[in-house]
Motif scaffolding. Structure first.
Motif, mmCIF file in Angstrom:
data_model
loop_
_atom_site.group_PDB
_atom_site.id
_atom_site.type_symbol
_atom_site.label_atom_id
_atom_site.label_comp_id
_atom_site.label_asym_id
_atom_site.label_seq_id
_atom_site.Cartn_x
_atom_site.Cartn_y
_atom_site.Cartn_z
ATOM 1 N N GLU A 185 0.831 -1.194 0.000
ATOM 2 C CA GLU A 185 0.000 0.000 0.000
ATOM 3 C C GLU A 185 0.871 1.251 0.000
ATOM 4 O OE1 GLU A 185 -1.976 -0.792 3.612
ATOM 5 O OE2 GLU A 185 -3.593 -1.914 2.690
ATOM 6 N N VAL A 186 0.220 2.369 -0.279
ATOM 7 C CA VAL A 186 0.938 3.647 -0.306
ATOM 8 C C VAL A 186 1.420 4.010 1.096
ATOM 9 C CG1 VAL A 186 0.718 6.119 -0.754
ATOM 10 C CG2 VAL A 186 -0.349 4.474 -2.299
ATOM 11 N N TYR A 187 0.580 3.748 2.117
ATOM 12 C CA TYR A 187 0.899 4.202 3.464
ATOM 13 C C TYR A 187 1.513 3.065 4.275
ATOM 14 C CZ TYR A 187 -2.589 7.472 1.787
ATOM 15 O OH TYR A 187 -3.298 8.346 1.024
ATOM 16 N N GLU A 188 2.723 3.263 4.715
ATOM 17 C CA GLU A 188 3.377 2.297 5.588
ATOM 18 C C GLU A 188 3.591 2.986 6.922
ATOM 19 O OE1 GLU A 188 6.323 2.650 2.914
ATOM 20 O OE2 GLU A 188 4.999 1.900 1.367
ATOM 21 N N MET A 189 2.964 2.476 7.961
ATOM 22 C CA MET A 189 2.893 3.230 9.209
ATOM 23 C C MET A 189 3.579 2.528 10.364
ATOM 24 S SD MET A 189 -1.025 4.554 9.214
ATOM 25 C CE MET A 189 -1.723 2.923 9.020
ATOM 26 N N GLU A 190 4.213 3.323 11.166
ATOM 27 C CA GLU A 190 4.664 2.877 12.482
ATOM 28 C C GLU A 190 3.922 3.741 13.483
ATOM 29 O OE1 GLU A 190 8.635 3.139 15.240
ATOM 30 O OE2 GLU A 190 8.883 2.965 13.074
ATOM 31 N N VAL A 191 3.027 3.141 14.252
ATOM 32 C CA VAL A 191 2.096 3.908 15.083
ATOM 33 C C VAL A 191 2.510 3.868 16.551
ATOM 34 C CG1 VAL A 191 -0.312 4.181 15.786
ATOM 35 C CG2 VAL A 191 0.221 3.398 13.471
ATOM 36 N N THR A 192 2.537 5.051 17.169
ATOM 37 C CA THR A 192 2.773 5.189 18.597
ATOM 38 C C THR A 192 1.526 5.794 19.226
ATOM 39 O OG1 THR A 192 5.092 5.674 18.122
ATOM 40 C CG2 THR A 192 4.311 6.144 20.344
ATOM 41 N N LEU A 193 1.074 5.238 20.328
ATOM 42 C CA LEU A 193 -0.150 5.719 20.967
ATOM 43 C C LEU A 193 0.139 6.201 22.379
ATOM 44 C CD1 LEU A 193 -2.151 2.672 19.751
ATOM 45 C CD2 LEU A 193 -2.746 4.986 19.106
ATOM 46 N N GLU A 194 -0.371 7.376 22.695
ATOM 47 C CA GLU A 194 -0.234 7.914 24.044
ATOM 48 C C GLU A 194 -1.573 8.489 24.479
ATOM 49 O OE1 GLU A 194 3.033 10.490 24.854
ATOM 50 O OE2 GLU A 194 4.296 9.567 23.336
ATOM 51 N N GLN A 195 -1.789 8.494 25.767
ATOM 52 C CA GLN A 195 -3.036 9.036 26.305
ATOM 53 C C GLN A 195 -2.721 10.059 27.382
ATOM 54 O OE1 GLN A 195 -6.041 6.199 26.686
ATOM 55 N NE2 GLN A 195 -7.521 7.549 27.621
ATOM 56 N N SER A 196 -3.447 11.161 27.340
ATOM 57 C CA SER A 196 -3.256 12.207 28.338
ATOM 58 C C SER A 196 -4.608 12.570 28.930
ATOM 59 C CB SER A 196 -2.631 13.452 27.686
ATOM 60 O OG SER A 196 -2.648 14.539 28.595
ATOM 61 N N ASP A 197 -4.630 12.783 30.232
ATOM 62 C CA ASP A 197 -5.865 13.208 30.896
ATOM 63 C C ASP A 197 -5.917 14.729 31.072
ATOM 64 O OD1 ASP A 197 -6.845 10.612 31.181
ATOM 65 O OD2 ASP A 197 -5.690 10.289 33.001
ATOM 66 N N THR A 198 -4.902 15.420 30.576
ATOM 67 C CA THR A 198 -4.848 16.880 30.700
ATOM 68 C C THR A 198 -5.983 17.521 29.909
ATOM 69 O OG1 THR A 198 -2.453 16.781 30.915
ATOM 70 C CG2 THR A 198 -3.406 18.915 30.351
ATOM 71 N N ILE A 199 -6.632 18.519 30.510
ATOM 72 C CA ILE A 199 -7.705 19.257 29.838
ATOM 73 C C ILE A 199 -7.129 20.575 29.330
ATOM 74 C CG2 ILE A 199 -9.943 20.393 30.180
ATOM 75 C CD1 ILE A 199 -10.413 18.285 32.452
ATOM 76 N N LEU A 200 -7.283 20.826 28.036
ATOM 77 C CA LEU A 200 -6.708 22.018 27.399
ATOM 78 C C LEU A 200 -7.763 22.729 26.565
ATOM 79 C CD1 LEU A 200 -3.417 20.337 26.206
ATOM 80 C CD2 LEU A 200 -3.510 22.208 27.826
ATOM 81 N N TYR A 201 -7.965 24.013 26.847
ATOM 82 C CA TYR A 201 -8.895 24.826 26.043
ATOM 83 C C TYR A 201 -8.233 26.153 25.715
ATOM 84 C CZ TYR A 201 -13.035 21.926 25.943
ATOM 85 O OH TYR A 201 -13.924 20.925 25.651
ATOM 86 N N SER A 202 -8.479 26.637 24.508
ATOM 87 C CA SER A 202 -7.886 27.910 24.084
ATOM 88 C C SER A 202 -8.955 28.990 23.963
ATOM 89 C CB SER A 202 -7.157 27.743 22.747
ATOM 90 O OG SER A 202 -8.063 27.517 21.695
ATOM 91 N N PHE A 203 -8.509 30.234 24.128
ATOM 92 C CA PHE A 203 -9.400 31.398 24.085
ATOM 93 C C PHE A 203 -8.737 32.467 23.216
ATOM 94 C CE2 PHE A 203 -10.016 29.076 27.949
ATOM 95 C CZ PHE A 203 -11.384 29.096 28.194
ATOM 96 N N ASP A 204 -9.492 32.985 22.241
ATOM 97 C CA ASP A 204 -8.957 34.042 21.376
ATOM 98 C C ASP A 204 -8.859 35.369 22.119
ATOM 99 O OD1 ASP A 204 -8.743 32.352 19.169
ATOM 100 O OD2 ASP A 204 -10.810 32.749 18.553
ATOM 101 N N ASP A 205 -9.829 35.604 23.001
ATOM 102 C CA ASP A 205 -9.979 36.903 23.662
ATOM 103 C C ASP A 205 -9.813 36.730 25.173
ATOM 104 O OD1 ASP A 205 -10.922 39.301 24.766
ATOM 105 O OD2 ASP A 205 -12.374 39.591 23.155
ATOM 106 N N PHE A 206 -8.948 37.534 25.772
ATOM 107 C CA PHE A 206 -8.718 37.424 27.215
ATOM 108 C C PHE A 206 -9.979 37.765 28.001
ATOM 109 C CE2 PHE A 206 -6.930 38.704 31.368
ATOM 110 C CZ PHE A 206 -6.211 37.548 31.653
ATOM 111 N N GLU A 207 -10.806 38.689 27.479
ATOM 112 C CA GLU A 207 -12.049 39.058 28.168
ATOM 113 C C GLU A 207 -12.978 37.859 28.286
ATOM 114 O OE1 GLU A 207 -12.814 41.842 29.667
ATOM 115 O OE2 GLU A 207 -10.974 42.896 29.097
ATOM 116 N N VAL A 208 -12.998 37.020 27.262
ATOM 117 C CA VAL A 208 -13.835 35.812 27.294
ATOM 118 C C VAL A 208 -13.282 34.838 28.339
ATOM 119 C CG1 VAL A 208 -14.655 33.831 25.958
ATOM 120 C CG2 VAL A 208 -14.542 36.100 24.900
#
Length: 206
Positions: free
Chosen positions: A99-122
């Motif tokens: 096949e075209v795609y030959e993959m070596e896959v690494t899997l990790e899991q994180s419980d960290t919660i991350l959210y971004s905000f465009d506006d500091f007032e928000v």
């Protein structure tokens, strides 16, 4: 599905849980070699080629990061064969993927919660709503022109996490950045107790 180019040979793909459920894929399925996951990867590579010109032919290193509230981050790096495993004289020589795609896959899991905000007032508004749910938690970064709030689950009351995420989703946006990338490339604005610090120094808009 959102795709960003990180370099000539590297892209980052952000999959929301809606992206997965629309394709009948559970988070746990990403750990398995099943046809629908392969179809998803093919779709991602086609979209990456169309949107950012990423040519996925040849061997690929694939890192999958599962985030609790946001979805999944998939980092794809185009590389070279490890000739110890694939190549002339190798016991795997006849097993090279056709096949075209030959993959070596690494899997990790994180419980960290991350959210971004465009506006500091928000972010100020969100902090005041969150204040009664969070005692002394939160680290605030500036990353790619956005404010990114990082919360670790061991700092939080587990029973309140779903409500907390609902508030974050109302005011902010789930971000595809991983904790490791934030630590490396982000600027720490408030190292700890970010929610409390924001509420103490900034009032809500009337």
């Amino acid at each position: 599905m959102r795709i960003e180019r990180l370099g000539q040979d590297k892209i980052r793909i952000f999959l929301t849980f809606d992206d997965l459920s629309e394709r009948g894929i559970q988070k746990e399925d990403m750990w398995q070699e099943i046809p629908k996951v392969h179809d998803l990867f093919t779709e991602m590579m086609d979209q990456a080629y169309n949107e950012v010109g990423f040519d996925a032919t040849g061997p690929l290193a694939v890192e999958v990061f599962a985030l609790p509230a946001q979805g999944m981050v998939v980092i794809v790096t185009r590389g070279k064969y490890d000739h110890h495993h694939f190549g002339v004289g190798s016991p795997y020589e006849d097993e090279l993927p056709e096949e075209v795609y030959e993959m070596e896959v690494t899997l990790e899991q994180s419980d960290t919660i991350l959210y971004s905000f465009d506006d500091f007032e928000v972010l100020i508004e969100a902090a005041h709503v969150l204040r009664h749910m969070i005692d002394e938690a939160g680290r605030l970064y500036k990353y790619n022109g956005k404010w990114v709030l990082r919360l670790e689950p061991d700092e939080l009351d587990e029973g309140r996490i779903p409500a907390l995420i609902a508030v974050l989703a109302e005011f902010g946006e789930a971000t595809s950045v991983t904790p490791a990338m934030l630590d490396e490339y982000g600027d720490v604005i408030m190292a700890d107790r970010a929610i409390d610090v924001i509420c103490s120094h900034f009032k809500r808009q009337d």
